[in-house]
Design a protein around this motif. Structure first.
Motif, mmCIF file in Angstrom:
data_model
loop_
_atom_site.group_PDB
_atom_site.id
_atom_site.type_symbol
_atom_site.label_atom_id
_atom_site.label_comp_id
_atom_site.label_asym_id
_atom_site.label_seq_id
_atom_site.Cartn_x
_atom_site.Cartn_y
_atom_site.Cartn_z
ATOM 1 N N VAL A 204 43.929 44.787 39.862
ATOM 2 C CA VAL A 204 43.281 43.486 40.000
ATOM 3 C C VAL A 204 43.882 42.532 38.970
ATOM 4 C CG1 VAL A 204 41.093 42.259 40.116
ATOM 5 C CG2 VAL A 204 41.179 44.703 40.689
ATOM 6 N N PHE A 205 44.479 41.465 39.458
ATOM 7 C CA PHE A 205 45.093 40.454 38.592
ATOM 8 C C PHE A 205 44.253 39.189 38.606
ATOM 9 C CE2 PHE A 205 48.571 43.278 39.443
ATOM 10 C CZ PHE A 205 49.416 43.187 38.346
ATOM 11 N N LYS A 206 44.095 38.584 37.442
ATOM 12 C CA LYS A 206 43.482 37.259 37.373
ATOM 13 C C LYS A 206 44.611 36.221 37.366
ATOM 14 C CE LYS A 206 43.305 36.377 32.403
ATOM 15 N NZ LYS A 206 42.493 35.846 31.304
ATOM 16 N N GLN A 207 44.396 35.147 38.083
ATOM 17 C CA GLN A 207 45.348 34.037 38.109
ATOM 18 C C GLN A 207 44.883 33.005 37.089
ATOM 19 O OE1 GLN A 207 45.269 32.625 42.137
ATOM 20 N NE2 GLN A 207 45.734 34.625 43.008
ATOM 21 N N ILE A 208 45.655 32.839 36.015
ATOM 22 C CA ILE A 208 45.217 31.917 34.974
ATOM 23 C C ILE A 208 45.363 30.466 35.409
ATOM 24 C CG2 ILE A 208 45.621 33.544 33.101
ATOM 25 C CD1 ILE A 208 48.262 32.148 32.566
ATOM 26 N N TYR A 209 46.180 30.226 36.406
ATOM 27 C CA TYR A 209 46.218 28.938 37.092
ATOM 28 C C TYR A 209 46.759 29.190 38.490
ATOM 29 C CZ TYR A 209 51.160 29.055 35.642
ATOM 30 O OH TYR A 209 52.464 29.434 35.431
ATOM 31 N N GLY A 210 46.503 28.261 39.396
ATOM 32 C CA GLY A 210 46.961 28.428 40.761
ATOM 33 C C GLY A 210 48.258 27.687 41.010
ATOM 34 N N ILE A 211 48.998 28.130 42.003
ATOM 35 C CA ILE A 211 50.225 27.458 42.426
ATOM 36 C C ILE A 211 50.065 27.105 43.897
ATOM 37 C CG2 ILE A 211 52.727 27.606 42.663
ATOM 38 C CD1 ILE A 211 52.746 29.665 40.422
ATOM 39 N N LEU A 212 49.999 25.828 44.192
ATOM 40 C CA LEU A 212 49.783 25.365 45.555
ATOM 41 C C LEU A 212 51.077 25.420 46.351
ATOM 42 C CD1 LEU A 212 47.485 22.284 44.792
ATOM 43 C CD2 LEU A 212 46.837 24.639 45.321
ATOM 44 N N PRO A 213 50.980 25.358 47.686
ATOM 45 C CA PRO A 213 52.185 25.411 48.521
ATOM 46 C C PRO A 213 53.211 24.330 48.186
ATOM 47 C CG PRO A 213 50.240 25.755 49.876
ATOM 48 C CD PRO A 213 49.741 25.398 48.517
ATOM 49 N N ASN A 214 52.747 23.189 47.678
ATOM 50 C CA ASN A 214 53.688 22.115 47.312
ATOM 51 C C ASN A 214 54.266 22.289 45.911
ATOM 52 O OD1 ASN A 214 51.522 21.492 45.696
ATOM 53 N ND2 ASN A 214 51.084 19.501 46.653
ATOM 54 N N GLY A 215 53.944 23.410 45.258
ATOM 55 C CA GLY A 215 54.505 23.698 43.943
ATOM 56 C C GLY A 215 53.674 23.204 42.782
ATOM 57 N N LYS A 216 52.653 22.401 43.052
ATOM 58 C CA LYS A 216 51.817 21.904 41.967
ATOM 59 C C LYS A 216 50.889 23.007 41.458
ATOM 60 C CE LYS A 216 51.720 16.956 43.004
ATOM 61 N NZ LYS A 216 50.844 15.764 43.174
ATOM 62 N N LYS A 217 50.487 22.860 40.189
ATOM 63 C CA LYS A 217 49.604 23.840 39.570
ATOM 64 C C LYS A 217 48.162 23.346 39.628
ATOM 65 C CE LYS A 217 53.209 25.397 36.390
ATOM 66 N NZ LYS A 217 53.630 25.498 34.982
ATOM 67 N N ARG A 218 47.252 24.286 39.765
ATOM 68 C CA ARG A 218 45.835 23.966 39.856
ATOM 69 C C ARG A 218 45.069 24.732 38.786
ATOM 70 N NH1 ARG A 218 41.770 25.386 44.921
ATOM 71 N NH2 ARG A 218 40.061 23.993 44.334
ATOM 72 N N THR A 219 44.196 24.033 38.072
ATOM 73 C CA THR A 219 43.412 24.664 37.023
ATOM 74 C C THR A 219 42.434 25.672 37.625
ATOM 75 O OG1 THR A 219 43.524 22.637 35.700
ATOM 76 C CG2 THR A 219 41.852 24.253 35.084
ATOM 77 N N HIS A 220 42.384 26.866 37.036
ATOM 78 C CA HIS A 220 41.438 27.892 37.439
ATOM 79 C C HIS A 220 40.396 28.048 36.334
ATOM 80 C CE1 HIS A 220 43.965 30.148 40.708
ATOM 81 N NE2 HIS A 220 43.540 28.968 41.082
ATOM 82 N N TYR A 221 39.223 27.504 36.569
ATOM 83 C CA TYR A 221 38.167 27.524 35.562
ATOM 84 C C TYR A 221 37.489 28.893 35.529
ATOM 85 C CZ TYR A 221 38.812 22.535 36.425
ATOM 86 O OH TYR A 221 39.362 21.291 36.596
ATOM 87 N N TYR A 222 37.190 29.372 34.327
ATOM 88 C CA TYR A 222 36.477 30.640 34.159
ATOM 89 C C TYR A 222 37.120 31.747 34.984
ATOM 90 C CZ TYR A 222 32.870 27.686 32.093
ATOM 91 O OH TYR A 222 32.201 26.796 31.304
ATOM 92 N N ASN A 223 38.453 31.816 34.946
ATOM 93 C CA ASN A 223 39.134 32.762 35.836
ATOM 94 C C ASN A 223 38.795 34.213 35.513
ATOM 95 O OD1 ASN A 223 41.352 33.517 33.762
ATOM 96 N ND2 ASN A 223 41.594 31.298 33.966
#
Length: 299
Positions: A204-223
């Motif tokens: 099980v891996f936690k994603q410390i931030y997300g990577i959207l299909p367009n390459g932008k990063k998304r904040t993952h709160y309380y990951n």
């Protein structure tokens, strides 16, 4: 001579300032060199223990949107979420009591099992358990989890080799005498045969931030909290179908396992679960759980 007598006090002051600055810098350097990453400043070196939180930091931990390079998505770029009516099933009080007792009885049978049968388990059962884990709540509905299911014997053996090599060092050096003594009554060691034997390993891996299909990063709160909740649901789902596991947080193995499994830099290993049927000769410690009065406070 008059000029020299005037300059002498000034030179003395400048010399004192330079010496003081050099002393301060040398002390800062010494403190930095003797303090390990994750160790509290001023804490005795002997008190430092490489707990799992330090293991999760493998040099790619994000510092947040303001400090991280790259293109981050802004909230105003995302579409508004449609809200729909919600009407879950309701039950009479008697049924609620019965269902709550039945579920407690089921979960109270859960144990950490290190003796796992090699008997095959239907993959769809594992997929359904992971689907259940994926229903967990998460900060801003970011769903910051990745479940890597390993059934290939060679990959499982490589995972075992990595884990056992690090665990031997943990038991002999990193964990400290008290930790090792506390584990002795459970008859655990760095030998992890079940990593080869279990039909599935779920990492099980936690994603410390997300990577959207367009390459932008998304904040993952309380990951980490979100992924931990999903792990709890996964344990319940496995117990519900008669499978067993043992929760493992492989200390100092995260970076190697992430590379072995070709996971991206935004993912950090949180938990390793060997999953299967219990072996015929399986045993577990005869432990007792705290009574309700010891774990609940009604106000």
């Amino acid at each position: 001579m008059a000029l020299l007598s005037v300059l002498t006090p000034i030179l003395a002051v400048v010399l004192c300032v330079v010496i003081g600055f050099m002393l301060v810098r040398s002390r800062e350097t010494e403190t930095t060199s003797t303090t390990s990453p994750g160790e509290a400043e001023g804490a005795p070196k002997a008190d430092f223990r490489p707990w799992v939180d330090q293991d999760l930091k493998d040099g790619t931990e994000t510092k947040g949107k303001d400090d991280e390079d790259g293109d981050w998505v802004d909230s105003n770029e995302e579409e508004d979420i449609l809200h729909v009516p919600y009407s879950p099933p309701g039950y009479p009080v008697e049924t609620m009591l019965e269902r709550s007792r039945d579920f407690y009885t089921l979960m109270n049978q859960r144990r950490s099992v290190r003796f796992i049968s090699p008997e095959p388990v239907p993959r769809e059962v594992i997929n359904n358990a992971i689907r259940t884990a994926g229903t967990a709540p998460s900060g801003a509905h970011t769903e910051p989890w990745t479940f890597v299911v390993v059934s290939d014997p060679e990959i499982k053996h490589q995972i075992r080799r990595i884990v056992e090599e690090e665990e031997e060092v943990n038991y002999r050096q990193r964990m400290g005498d008290k930790w090792v003594q506390d584990l002795a009554r459970f008859r655990t060691s760095w030998i992890k045969e079940y990593l080869d034997v279990a039909p599935y390993l779920i990492l099980v891996f936690k994603q410390i931030y997300g990577i959207l299909p367009n390459g932008k990063k998304r904040t993952h709160y309380y990951n980490e909290i979100s992924v931990s909740i999903s792990c709890g649901l996964l344990l319940a789902a496995l117990q519900n179908v008669g499978l067993v596991t043992v929760t493992s947080t492989p200390l100092n193995c995260g970076p190697q396992l992430r590379l072995l499994l070709k996971r991206p830099a935004n993912e950090k290993l949180l938990m390793l679960l060997p999953v299967g049927y219990p072996a015929c000769e399986a045993t577990v410690p005869d432990l007792k759980r705290k009574p309700l009065d010891d774990i609940v406070v009604h106000i």
